[in-house]
Write a protein that holds these residues in place. Structure first.
Motif, short mmCIF file in Angstrom:
data_model
loop_
_atom_site.label_atom_id
_atom_site.label_comp_id
_atom_site.label_asym_id
_atom_site.label_seq_id
_atom_site.Cartn_x
_atom_site.Cartn_y
_atom_site.Cartn_z
N ASN A 196 -0.94 -1.23 -4.31
CA ASN A 196 -2.25 -0.70 -3.94
C ASN A 196 -2.05 0.79 -3.66
O ASN A 196 -1.42 1.16 -2.67
N VAL A 197 -2.57 1.66 -4.53
CA VAL A 197 -2.23 3.08 -4.48
C VAL A 197 -3.42 3.91 -4.01
O VAL A 197 -4.54 3.77 -4.51
N ARG A 198 -3.14 4.78 -3.04
CA ARG A 198 -4.08 5.81 -2.63
C ARG A 198 -3.43 7.16 -2.91
O ARG A 198 -2.20 7.29 -2.81
N ALA A 199 -4.22 8.18 -3.23
CA ALA A 199 -3.65 9.49 -3.58
C ALA A 199 -4.40 10.61 -2.88
O ALA A 199 -5.63 10.60 -2.79
N ASN B 242 -8.20 2.76 -10.82
CA ASN B 242 -8.03 1.85 -9.67
C ASN B 242 -7.41 2.53 -8.46
O ASN B 242 -7.27 1.92 -7.40
N ILE B 243 -7.03 3.78 -8.60
CA ILE B 243 -6.42 4.52 -7.49
C ILE B 243 -7.52 5.20 -6.68
O ILE B 243 -8.43 5.82 -7.23
N THR B 244 -7.45 5.07 -5.37
CA THR B 244 -8.40 5.75 -4.48
C THR B 244 -7.95 7.19 -4.29
O THR B 244 -6.85 7.45 -3.81
N CYS C 180 2.39 7.14 -10.36
CA CYS C 180 1.19 6.32 -10.15
C CYS C 180 1.12 5.18 -11.17
O CYS C 180 0.81 4.03 -10.82
N LEU D 277 1.11 1.14 -10.31
CA LEU D 277 0.05 0.22 -10.72
C LEU D 277 0.62 -0.91 -11.56
O LEU D 277 0.21 -2.07 -11.43
N LEU E 54 -6.12 5.52 -14.48
CA LEU E 54 -5.79 5.46 -13.06
C LEU E 54 -7.04 5.27 -12.20
O LEU E 54 -7.05 5.62 -11.02
N ARG F 66 0.85 -1.20 0.00
CA ARG F 66 0.00 0.00 0.00
C ARG F 66 0.88 1.25 0.00
O ARG F 66 1.67 1.46 0.92
#
Length: 447
Positions: free
Chosen positions: A337-340, A354-356, A328, A332, A352, A304
């Protein structure tokens, strides 16, 4: 002076709004949606102070907007080309909007009207346009804006480069331009075009050089900030040199001129070595954050990672050519598991999805294994890091420029990586000491 500013994105909106303090301006763009929004005082992108300045211009009636070249150009004294020249994925400039815009305007201009270009163009473009449109005069004044500080840079310019073919053209433009600077540098058009290439390429080479030095510093235990101090103490380099360890140059501005010079060299039969290497070096440095993540975390699949800041620069909402977006995509691709977090961005590019995305910094960082500082928003620096870090253990910070060094760099439980600083002070340097039995010992101090 009746001025038409053609192209209403960042450069055009800033130019039109600032010039409307002194002249009668019509902002022209062929996108009806953009024009309709501007007529209501809403620019197509965020720039501090721009909404207020456009509002002042509209209220004074010195500023109007149109998508009709007949209305805008009839009676114009000057056509000012201000398209934000787009670049492709290889940083090659696309001149189609500039040329198409001129073609749509010239039928409605008086013969002999002066056309001033501030869009970024390859050297030799003005001369080519003179052959293509022989009934009009061309001048070039390269833009010098900076996202987030555009209004102050424009209205209080330290200098303006003006390339003209004849002295009379300079005299015609001088009353307009000296309202923004007292340092007007007048040269021929080809020189003005080359000045823009040369300035950006020199700045780009300085960044690439210092980042290569910084990566070596990380390996041998040196501190690149201390090396920077030493470099700038050299009189032939000086304290104002564009040398500081950090992230790569992003966006299309610097790279566009490096690529333009490389292409011009090829076309003219000049075998350039140094200029093409600038982009190669910078492209390699774009992977620094990913490399440091792998050094500390190993494989990134399933890890993460929090991205702090998404825009190209703080103070703007543009994602175009943002380094954060490139990071980013690499994450991926590696299965992370990417959060921004970003205080302004509302929507990410489709690839993108799939990025939160969140406007809550604490939510993004909590339970992350690593955080990558990409855009240096003051909201990130001023966050309550005591509260945030209390909810996260053993957090890795990847912070190329050392933006959060004071806030989190020395905290217990935080591993902090910055360009030019070794991860464990002295460890790599110790490894340089000869270990063979027959190796000579390093002399002690005093002989």
């Amino acid at each position: 002076m009746n001025v038409v500013v053609l192209g209403l994105w960042h450069l055009g909106c800033v130019t039109a709004a600032c010039a409307a303090k002194f002249e009668s301006i019509i902002g022209l763009d062929f996108d009806p949606t953009v024009v309709a929004q501007l007529q209501n005082g809403k620019p197509p992108l965020f720039e501090p102070g721009l909404v207020e300045l456009i509002g002042e211009g509209l209220q004074s009636e010195r500023l109007n907007f149109s998508c009709d070249p007949v209305f805008a150009c009839t009676g114009a004294d000057l056509l000012w080309i201000c398209y934000d020249t787009p670049v492709d994925d290889n940083d090659v400039a696309d001149l189609a909007p500039v040329i198409d815009g001129i073609e749509r305007c010239v039928p409605h201009l008086r013969p002999g009207t002066l056309i001033l270009i501030s869009s970024q163009i390859p050297a030799g473009t003005c001369r080519a346009l003179e052959f293509r449109f022989p009934d009009y005069r061309f001048a070039y004044s390269p833009e010098n804006l900076r996202l987030g500080k555009a209004l102050s840079i424009f209205t209080k310019a330290d200098r303006i480069i003006l390339g003209v073919r004849k002295e009379e053209d300079a005299k015609e433009l001088e009353p307009l331009l000296i309202q923004f600077t007292q340092n007007l540098i007048i040269v021929r058009t080809e020189s003005a075009e080359m000045i823009k290439h040369a300035i950006n390429s020199f700045l780009a080479s300085s960044i690439a050089f210092m980042n290569e030095i910084s990566r070596i510093c990380e390996q041998v235990g040196a501190d690149a900030k201390e090396v920077e101090r030493g470099l700038k103490s050299e009189p032939r380099i000086g304290p104002g040199a564009y040398l500081s360890p950090g992230g790569p140059f992003a966006g299309g501005t610097l790279a566009r001129d490096v690529v333009a010079l490389t292409k011009i060299g090829q076309e003219q039969g000049e075998s350039l070595v140094l200029v093409p290497a600038i982009k190669l070096s910078n492209d390699q440095h774009k992977l620094w954050a990913i490399q440091k993540l792998r050094e500390e975390l190993g494989e990134l699949s399933g890890k993460r990672v929090a991205i702090l800041g998404l825009t190209y620069k703080p103070g703007t909402d543009t994602l175009r050519r943002s380094l954060a977006i490139e990071v980013c995509r690499e994450l991926l691709k590696a299965g992370a598991n990417v959060r921004a977090y970003d205080p302004i961005v509302e929507k990410l590019p489709d690839d993108l999805a799939n990025i939160t995305l969140s406007h809550n910094l604490e939510e993004v960082v909590t339970d992350a294994g690593a955080a990558v500082v990409c855009t240096e928003w003051p909201q990130i620096r001023d966050a309550d890091w005591d509260a945030i870090l209390a909810k996260t253990k053993d957090l890795l910070f990847i912070d190329a420029n050392g933006f959060l060094g004071t806030a989190v760099g020395n905290r217990t439980g935080v591993t902090y990586r910055q360009v030019g600083k070794p991860s464990r002070q002295g460890e790599k340097a110790e490894n340089l000491t000869p270990r063979r039995k027959d190796a000579k010992e390093i002399p002690k101090a005093g002989g």
